[in-house]
Design an enzyme around this catalytic site. Structure first.
Site, PDB file in Angstrom:
ATOM      1  N   VAL A 154       0.130   6.330  -1.811  1.00 20.78           N
ATOM      2  CA  VAL A 154      -0.380   5.667  -0.616  1.00 20.78           C
ATOM      3  C   VAL A 154      -1.749   5.094  -0.955  1.00 20.78           C
ATOM      4  O   VAL A 154      -2.674   5.830  -1.311  1.00 20.78           O
ATOM      5  CB  VAL A 154      -0.502   6.659   0.559  1.00 20.78           C
ATOM      6  CG1 VAL A 154      -1.117   5.966   1.780  1.00 20.78           C
ATOM      7  CG2 VAL A 154       0.865   7.235   0.916  1.00 20.78           C
ATOM      8  N   CYS A 155      -1.872   3.780  -0.872  1.00 20.76           N
ATOM      9  CA  CYS A 155      -3.088   3.080  -1.295  1.00 20.76           C
ATOM     10  C   CYS A 155      -3.985   2.837  -0.083  1.00 20.76           C
ATOM     11  O   CYS A 155      -3.681   2.017   0.786  1.00 20.76           O
ATOM     12  CB  CYS A 155      -2.699   1.756  -1.946  1.00 20.76           C
ATOM     13  SG  CYS A 155      -4.040   0.976  -2.852  1.00 20.76           S
ATOM     14  N   LEU A 156      -5.087   3.582  -0.018  1.00 20.81           N
ATOM     15  CA  LEU A 156      -5.993   3.501   1.131  1.00 20.81           C
ATOM     16  C   LEU A 156      -7.373   3.966   0.677  1.00 20.81           C
ATOM     17  O   LEU A 156      -7.495   5.009   0.035  1.00 20.81           O
ATOM     18  CB  LEU A 156      -5.469   4.401   2.251  1.00 20.81           C
ATOM     19  CG  LEU A 156      -6.081   4.278   3.645  1.00 20.81           C
ATOM     20  CD1 LEU A 156      -5.731   2.932   4.273  1.00 20.81           C
ATOM     21  CD2 LEU A 156      -5.579   5.403   4.538  1.00 20.81           C
ATOM     22  N   THR A 194      -7.828   5.981  -3.023  1.00 25.19           N
ATOM     23  CA  THR A 194      -6.835   5.300  -3.862  1.00 25.19           C
ATOM     24  C   THR A 194      -6.997   3.786  -3.801  1.00 25.19           C
ATOM     25  O   THR A 194      -6.167   3.044  -4.338  1.00 25.19           O
ATOM     26  CB  THR A 194      -5.408   5.685  -3.427  1.00 25.19           C
ATOM     27  OG1 THR A 194      -5.284   5.517  -2.016  1.00 25.19           O
ATOM     28  CG2 THR A 194      -5.119   7.134  -3.789  1.00 25.19           C
ATOM     29  N   ASN A 252       0.810  -1.218   0.000  1.00 30.56           N
ATOM     30  CA  ASN A 252       0.000   0.000   0.000  1.00 30.56           C
ATOM     31  C   ASN A 252       0.846   1.272   0.000  1.00 30.56           C
ATOM     32  O   ASN A 252       0.286   2.370   0.008  1.00 30.56           O
ATOM     33  CB  ASN A 252      -0.923   0.019   1.220  1.00 30.56           C
ATOM     34  CG  ASN A 252      -1.910  -1.126   1.218  1.00 30.56           C
ATOM     35  OD1 ASN A 252      -1.626  -2.180   1.766  1.00 30.56           O
ATOM     36  ND2 ASN A 252      -3.041  -0.933   0.575  1.00 30.56           N
TER      37      ASN A 252
END
Length: 566
Positions: free
Chosen positions: A433-435, A440, A426
């Site tokens: 930033v993968c959230l 995202t 992530n």
């Protein structure tokens, strides 16, 4: 003296109006719906949390925003009831004759009012305070009133047994957030790039000039509080009122200490010297603790020492705006934006961060902001205990977009070795930033950004607790199916080996070198953090070496970097 202002009338208001509204019969606990601070959820070892790509069976750690919306509707009447109850008390206080003040202090001290106010002002979020201004404003006026009399002012120092707090301690913390709100607001007003429109609101009833030697009957001209229409921004009024109130309370504390000092001196003169000396001897020569007690409290001492040293550094405002922007990934985007239409929401959030950020020896969050362009923020998150990130410091650049809070903040991780290493499925090497909270990563409604309830604090806590986890390998979508088989265990161990190695290289050694060269906004934080955690970090690194293998060269560089901190 009218019947309305017989001392019994105060008891009727406290027990018949205030207490039922703030302390319903269910358990005699405040239903203080005003507080809405996010708490860091502990990562589960069975199923990972949603919103990060973990697994479809995970619990919703972020909360159900649709349920929160329903709760908000229910709270509207509760806030109105609290407003009316406090105004009823305030109206009584305004008309009460001076000769009742000593009795009033006793009655209030024996009631639940101090406890209720302590609970109310435990909420140091300017977002929720502003949303519930019709409750906070009359409560602040009541505290102003307490400052006008030597008996009533003692209520500020009355400790509540449940958590050993007092109104004084609550205000001591709250005024820090208020002071930072005003500093940010003033800087935004002076900024040519991001001016902030003034809000025409009434000034506090006590001016700063009256802090010392104020007139004891100022309140005779006061009126019960009137709150404007829903949605009015009271942030600046609340912050000003709290800062002035704090100065008044500080003056009362000084008076109290002077009186206590004079009383002690008088007792000595009247032959009570022996008792005073015995009391002083106890204070100055506490009984030595046993070795077992000292051993058991060592970790607690380290925790308190870390908090004492790092707390003043947890939220900072840059003193060099040009340098701050030069070091920030989103500076170019900011130059293309116009004046932010919702700057006050941003100021509310930033001021709340000054007292709400997580701080612990195990893991902490630090924030730096540029007062001249408050849309740009930097964050530093220390890797949580028992994870391959432990002890490391990970830097993030953040920008509030032009349509905030309708859209979430933009966030990039900076600690990537110049884009050379991906610390987590992530956390991409390019900074992404993968959230789901940031939009995202796809997630359910309760995991996505909510303009009313979501905040930057929630984003930071989510990264700390839901991304920087014990086994990040399983953050990759679909990999959670291998959590209990040999293939998954071997892959996770190999993944952790690389993360641990780069935590040492990039999140510890490189951070120390940058701090020593003054190439980061967090130089003082970084050096203090590693000075406090030096021995613990070396112990953890040795365990990592024995477990998954850490190069001798990396261990040597780590020790040299830590030893270089003075």
């Amino acid at each position: 003296m009218t019947d309305a202002h017989d001392i019994n009338g105060l008891g009727v208001i406290l027990e018949g109006i205030i207490r039922p509204v703030f302390l319903p019969e269910e358990g005699d606990k405040p239903t203080n719906a005003l507080k809405a601070k996010p708490k860091a959820p502990a990562p589960s070892k069975t199923f990972w949390s949603k919103g990060t790509g973990y697994g479809s069976n995970a619990l919703n750690q972020h909360g159900d925003f649709s349920a929160m919306d329903e709760q908000t509707k229910k709270e509207e009447k509760a806030r109105q009831d609290k407003f009316e109850a406090l105004n009823e008390l305030y109206a009584y206080l305004l008309e009460a004759p001076n000769e009742l003040y000593e009795q009033m202090s006793d009655v209030i001290g024996n009631s639940k009012l101090v406890y209720i106010l302590c609970e109310l002002f435990a909420d140091d979020s300017f977002i929720s305070m502003n949303r519930s201004s019709q409750v906070f404003l009359p409560a602040i006026e009541i505290l102003y009133f307490f400052c006008t009399d030597k008996y009533l002012s003692k209520l500020f120092f009355q400790h509540e047994k449940k958590d050993d707090t007092s109104l004084y301690l609550r205000l001591q913390k709250l005024h820090v957030a208020a002071d930072n709100y005003l500093k940010l607001s003033n800087a935004a007003k002076e900024s040519k790039k991001h001016p902030i429109a003034p809000v025409n609101l009434p000034a506090p009833k006590i001016s700063p000039e009256l802090v010392i030697g104020y007139h004891p009957y100022y309140h005779r001209n006061a009126q019960p509080v009137q709150v404007k229409e829903e949605g009015t921004d009271y942030g600046e009024l609340l912050a000003n009122s709290i800062c002035v109130l704090w100065k008044l309370v500080e003056a009362k504390k000084e008076e109290k200490e002077n009186e206590e000092k004079m009383l002690k001196e008088k007792e000595k003169e009247e032959g009570k010297k022996k008792e005073s000396e015995e009391s002083s001897a106890k204070d100055e020569n506490p009984a030595p603790s046993s070795s077992s007690s000292s051993s058991s409290s060592s970790s607690s001492s380290a925790e308190e020492h870390y908090k004492t040293r790092l707390k003043p550094l947890q939220f900072k405002m840059s003193e060099d705006s040009a340098l701050f922007r030069q070091r920030h990934c989103f500076s170019a985007q900011l130059l293309q934006q116009k004046t932010h239409p919702n700057m006050r929401r941003i100021l509310n959030e930033l001021s709340t961060l000054t007292t709400s950020l997580p701080l612990s020896l195990d893991s902490s969050v630090f924030v730096a902001a540029d007062p001249a362009s408050s849309q740009l923020v930097k964050a530093l998150i220390s890797g949580p205990k028992d994870t391959p990130y432990e002890g490391g410091l990970f830097e993030f650049d953040i920008m509030y977009p032009q349509n905030y809070p309708n859209s979430p903040p933009s966030v990039l991780i900076v600690t990537t070795g110049g884009g050379s290493f991906r610390f987590n499925p992530n956390l991409y090497a390019n900074g992404k930033v993968c959230l789901s909270l940031l939009g995202t990563w796809s997630g359910d409604a309760g995991e996505s950004w909510n303009p009313t309830h979501s905040t930057l604090l929630q984003v930071l806590v989510s990264i700390q607790a839901l991304i920087l986890v014990e086994e990040p390998y399983y953050n990759e979508p679909g990999y959670e199916t291998h959590m209990n088989d040999e293939r998954g265990k071997v892959s996770s161990k190999n993944y952790n080996r690389e993360v641990r190695k780069h935590t040492i290289r990039l999140a510890i050694v490189d951070q120390i070198h940058k701090a020593q060269a003054n190439q980061t906004e967090f130089a003082d934080v970084i050096l203090a953090h590693f000075a406090e955690k030096k021995e613990r970090i070396l112990e953890v690194a040795q365990k990592w070496k024995n477990d998954t293998g850490i190069d001798d060269a990396d261990m040597l560089n780590l020790r040299q970097a830590l030893d270089s901190i003075k």
